[in-house]
Design a protein around this motif. Sequence first.
Motif, PDB file in Angstrom:
ATOM      1  N   MET A 110       0.852  -1.188   0.000  1.00  0.00           N
ATOM      2  CA  MET A 110       0.000   0.000   0.000  1.00  0.00           C
ATOM      3  C   MET A 110       0.888   1.238   0.000  1.00  0.00           C
ATOM      4  N   ASP A 111       0.492   2.219  -0.744  1.00  0.00           N
ATOM      5  CA  ASP A 111       1.226   3.474  -0.865  1.00  0.00           C
ATOM      6  C   ASP A 111       1.315   4.164   0.499  1.00  0.00           C
ATOM      7  N   ILE A 112       2.462   4.730   0.815  1.00  0.00           N
ATOM      8  CA  ILE A 112       2.678   5.404   2.103  1.00  0.00           C
ATOM      9  C   ILE A 112       1.714   6.571   2.289  1.00  0.00           C
ATOM     10  N   GLU A 113       1.361   7.258   1.208  1.00  0.00           N
ATOM     11  CA  GLU A 113       0.431   8.372   1.297  1.00  0.00           C
ATOM     12  C   GLU A 113      -0.963   7.888   1.704  1.00  0.00           C
ATOM     13  N   ILE A 114      -1.378   6.763   1.162  1.00  0.00           N
ATOM     14  CA  ILE A 114      -2.685   6.194   1.527  1.00  0.00           C
ATOM     15  C   ILE A 114      -2.675   5.782   2.992  1.00  0.00           C
ATOM     16  N   LYS A 115      -1.594   5.176   3.454  1.00  0.00           N
ATOM     17  CA  LYS A 115      -1.481   4.794   4.860  1.00  0.00           C
ATOM     18  C   LYS A 115      -1.577   6.020   5.771  1.00  0.00           C
ATOM     19  N   ALA A 116      -0.962   7.109   5.361  1.00  0.00           N
ATOM     20  CA  ALA A 116      -1.010   8.342   6.152  1.00  0.00           C
ATOM     21  C   ALA A 116      -2.435   8.874   6.219  1.00  0.00           C
ATOM     22  N   TRP A 117      -3.157   8.845   5.102  1.00  0.00           N
ATOM     23  CA  TRP A 117      -4.556   9.295   5.097  1.00  0.00           C
ATOM     24  C   TRP A 117      -5.415   8.421   6.006  1.00  0.00           C
ATOM     25  N   LEU A 118      -5.216   7.094   5.911  1.00  0.00           N
ATOM     26  CA  LEU A 118      -5.994   6.182   6.754  1.00  0.00           C
ATOM     27  C   LEU A 118      -5.685   6.401   8.232  1.00  0.00           C
ATOM     28  N   TYR A 119      -4.423   6.663   8.548  1.00  0.00           N
ATOM     29  CA  TYR A 119      -4.034   6.950   9.921  1.00  0.00           C
ATOM     30  C   TYR A 119      -4.729   8.216  10.423  1.00  0.00           C
ATOM     31  N   ASP A 120      -4.776   9.253   9.591  1.00  0.00           N
ATOM     32  CA  ASP A 120      -5.456  10.499   9.954  1.00  0.00           C
ATOM     33  C   ASP A 120      -6.954  10.278  10.154  1.00  0.00           C
ATOM     34  N   ILE A 121      -7.556   9.465   9.296  1.00  0.00           N
ATOM     35  CA  ILE A 121      -8.986   9.166   9.414  1.00  0.00           C
ATOM     36  C   ILE A 121      -9.261   8.432  10.717  1.00  0.00           C
ATOM     37  N   LEU A 122      -8.427   7.440  11.032  1.00  0.00           N
ATOM     38  CA  LEU A 122      -8.600   6.688  12.278  1.00  0.00           C
ATOM     39  C   LEU A 122      -8.490   7.607  13.492  1.00  0.00           C
ATOM     40  N   ASN A 123      -7.519   8.498  13.491  1.00  0.00           N
ATOM     41  CA  ASN A 123      -7.366   9.434  14.612  1.00  0.00           C
ATOM     42  C   ASN A 123      -8.563  10.370  14.730  1.00  0.00           C
ATOM     43  N   ALA A 124      -9.113  10.804  13.607  1.00  0.00           N
ATOM     44  CA  ALA A 124     -10.302  11.660  13.638  1.00  0.00           C
ATOM     45  C   ALA A 124     -11.492  10.905  14.224  1.00  0.00           C
ATOM     46  N   ILE A 125     -11.653   9.654  13.850  1.00  0.00           N
ATOM     47  CA  ILE A 125     -12.751   8.838  14.389  1.00  0.00           C
ATOM     48  C   ILE A 125     -12.615   8.683  15.895  1.00  0.00           C
ATOM     49  N   ILE A 126     -11.419   8.400  16.356  1.00  0.00           N
ATOM     50  CA  ILE A 126     -11.186   8.243  17.800  1.00  0.00           C
ATOM     51  C   ILE A 126     -11.490   9.550  18.531  1.00  0.00           C
ATOM     52  N   GLU A 127     -11.072  10.663  17.953  1.00  0.00           N
ATOM     53  CA  GLU A 127     -11.334  11.960  18.578  1.00  0.00           C
ATOM     54  C   GLU A 127     -12.834  12.258  18.619  1.00  0.00           C
TER      55      GLU A 127
END
Length: 46
Positions: free
Chosen positions: A1-18
């Motif tokens: 998986m592209d590193i940029e996609i992983k970064a976006w998914l990480y940001d989405i997960l953090n937003a959901i947790i928040e």
Amino acid sequence: MDIEIKAWLYDILNAIIEIEGFFLNQTKDFINYQNDIRTKRATERN
């Protein structure tokens, strides 16, 4: 998986947790959400 996609998914997960943290002391009822302008705006901006 592209590193940029992983970064976006990480940001989405953090937003959901928040966002889930916004509802710790209240029920997850849509009517309550609509009436709580601070939670509504914080959730929409996240």
